[in-house]
Design a protein around this motif. Sequence first.
Motif, short mmCIF file in Angstrom:
data_model
loop_
_atom_site.label_atom_id
_atom_site.label_comp_id
_atom_site.label_asym_id
_atom_site.label_seq_id
_atom_site.Cartn_x
_atom_site.Cartn_y
_atom_site.Cartn_z
N VAL A 211 0.74 -0.95 -0.29
CA VAL A 211 0.06 -0.11 0.06
C VAL A 211 0.51 1.47 -0.18
O VAL A 211 1.62 1.11 0.44
CB VAL A 211 -0.92 0.24 1.74
CG1 VAL A 211 -1.52 1.13 1.29
CG2 VAL A 211 -1.36 -1.20 1.63
N ASP A 212 0.62 2.55 -1.04
CA ASP A 212 0.86 3.27 -0.95
C ASP A 212 0.26 4.72 -1.46
O ASP A 212 1.14 4.94 -1.11
CB ASP A 212 2.39 3.62 -2.01
CG ASP A 212 1.89 3.83 -3.46
OD1 ASP A 212 0.62 3.39 -3.91
OD2 ASP A 212 2.63 3.33 -4.43
N GLY B 237 6.84 5.76 0.96
CA GLY B 237 6.52 4.05 0.73
C GLY B 237 6.20 3.73 -0.61
O GLY B 237 5.74 3.23 -0.82
N VAL C 91 2.88 -1.36 9.73
CA VAL C 91 3.91 -0.02 9.19
C VAL C 91 5.34 -0.51 9.43
O VAL C 91 5.61 -0.43 10.65
CB VAL C 91 2.79 1.44 9.45
CG1 VAL C 91 4.97 2.23 9.16
CG2 VAL C 91 2.03 1.56 9.41
N ARG D 110 -2.60 -4.03 9.72
CA ARG D 110 -2.07 -2.71 9.17
C ARG D 110 -0.01 -3.29 9.67
O ARG D 110 0.11 -3.70 10.74
CB ARG D 110 -2.40 -2.01 9.47
CG ARG D 110 -3.79 -1.19 9.25
CD ARG D 110 -4.32 0.01 9.90
NE ARG D 110 -4.93 0.36 8.93
CZ ARG D 110 -6.07 1.89 9.34
NH1 ARG D 110 -5.08 2.96 10.38
NH2 ARG D 110 -7.37 2.09 9.78
N ILE E 173 0.43 8.63 7.50
CA ILE E 173 -0.06 7.18 6.98
C ILE E 173 -0.65 6.74 7.25
O ILE E 173 -1.44 5.67 6.86
CB ILE E 173 1.68 6.81 7.74
CG1 ILE E 173 2.89 6.56 6.96
CG2 ILE E 173 1.14 4.91 8.13
CD1 ILE E 173 4.32 6.05 8.39
N HIS F 185 2.75 -1.41 4.37
CA HIS F 185 3.07 0.26 3.92
C HIS F 185 4.39 0.23 4.07
O HIS F 185 5.10 0.19 5.49
CB HIS F 185 1.86 1.27 5.00
CG HIS F 185 3.03 2.68 4.28
ND1 HIS F 185 2.21 3.16 3.24
CD2 HIS F 185 3.82 3.67 4.51
CE1 HIS F 185 2.19 4.40 2.73
NE2 HIS F 185 3.28 4.41 4.10
N SER G 140 -2.52 1.00 -6.21
CA SER G 140 -2.38 0.24 -4.85
C SER G 140 -3.53 0.06 -4.34
O SER G 140 -3.57 -0.92 -3.68
CB SER G 140 -1.20 0.87 -3.83
OG SER G 140 -1.92 2.09 -3.59
N THR H 144 -3.12 7.22 4.54
CA THR H 144 -3.12 6.22 3.56
C THR H 144 -3.85 4.82 4.00
O THR H 144 -4.78 3.91 2.96
CB THR H 144 -1.87 5.98 3.44
OG1 THR H 144 -1.49 7.77 2.70
CG2 THR H 144 -1.29 4.86 2.59
N LEU H 145 -3.20 4.22 5.28
CA LEU H 145 -3.78 3.26 5.33
C LEU H 145 -5.41 2.38 5.90
O LEU H 145 -6.03 1.79 5.58
CB LEU H 145 -3.15 2.87 6.56
CG LEU H 145 -2.22 2.52 6.56
CD1 LEU H 145 -1.23 1.73 7.61
CD2 LEU H 145 -1.84 0.84 5.34
#
Length: 314
Positions: free
Chosen positions: A9-10, A118, A88, A86, A64, A37, A15, A67-68
């Motif tokens: 995932v970015d 990422g 990271v 998740r 972050i 990520h 993605s 994004t997630l």
Amino acid sequence: MTKPVVVGVDGSPSSLDAVETASGEARIRGAELRLVHAFGRSSAHLPAGGPPWSPAGTGVRELIDGTLAVAERRARDAAPHVAVTRDVTLGDPLAVLEIASRTASLVVVGSRGLGAVGGLLLGSTSVHLAAHSHCPVLVVRGRPHPAGPLVLAVDESPVSGHAARFAFTEAHLRGVGLTLLHVCRPGDPEAYDGPADPPFVTYDEALLRTKAEHVLDTVLAGRAERYPDVTVTRRTVVGRVRHSVVEASAGAQLLVVGARGHGGFTGPLLGSVSQAALHHAHCPVAVVRHRSSAPEADGPPPDRTGTATGEPRP
């Protein structure tokens, strides 16, 4: 216990498409979905105010988490009953995903990335990952045909045995047909009909096709009985291998190719056919690496826990 499906995932649209595809793969396997990520070290990729080595820096954690969160919503919309975690991690995205592949059943990535925080797929990164992953890698690209078959590119090498095991299982889990494609090359010395050199050589097409049928028979051996629900179509083509494989991907759900990858990050990348598929196929591509002299024996077909659209099977 089923190994998780890992997705890189970015935050890029590519993605997020990969997240949706990975959700479906986790669903039909009855597996957990792991959102990964990779937090790069380059300060050029970070918002101002935080040191490049700390994801807790000003604005970085929020970026972050956002994004997630978007990726997790996409995953839950696609497969509400799949468990999502998740992860990271600080480090190079390629190295992080390669490590994650050691405990995964499948790694799913998009075909393009932003190259921002990422950033996962820029340039030949997807090729490099597919060449070094410890499990199959599915690169989401093109436009898959929802009602189309899976296509497996077959040759006479041991690589095809590994790829065939994955392709039959995938077709079984999706409940779709499987097309076995073998491309006969006119330049095959066994088919020469005279002393001339290509491109002026004449060749025996019947001999080429007989050899192709033998290759397909070898790949099918034992699998038709093990996967009686998978409808198999045999297809042989005389022509250029890369062009024919890419052309066959049109109208397919997924193209599966084998690859002779090397361990670590110093070995050569994929062969030309796998690279051509990753760059030019009309549908997603799964690359299955070859790591030993012979493929593992096929086990019993796994239970099908769902369809590609997420509805439970009766």
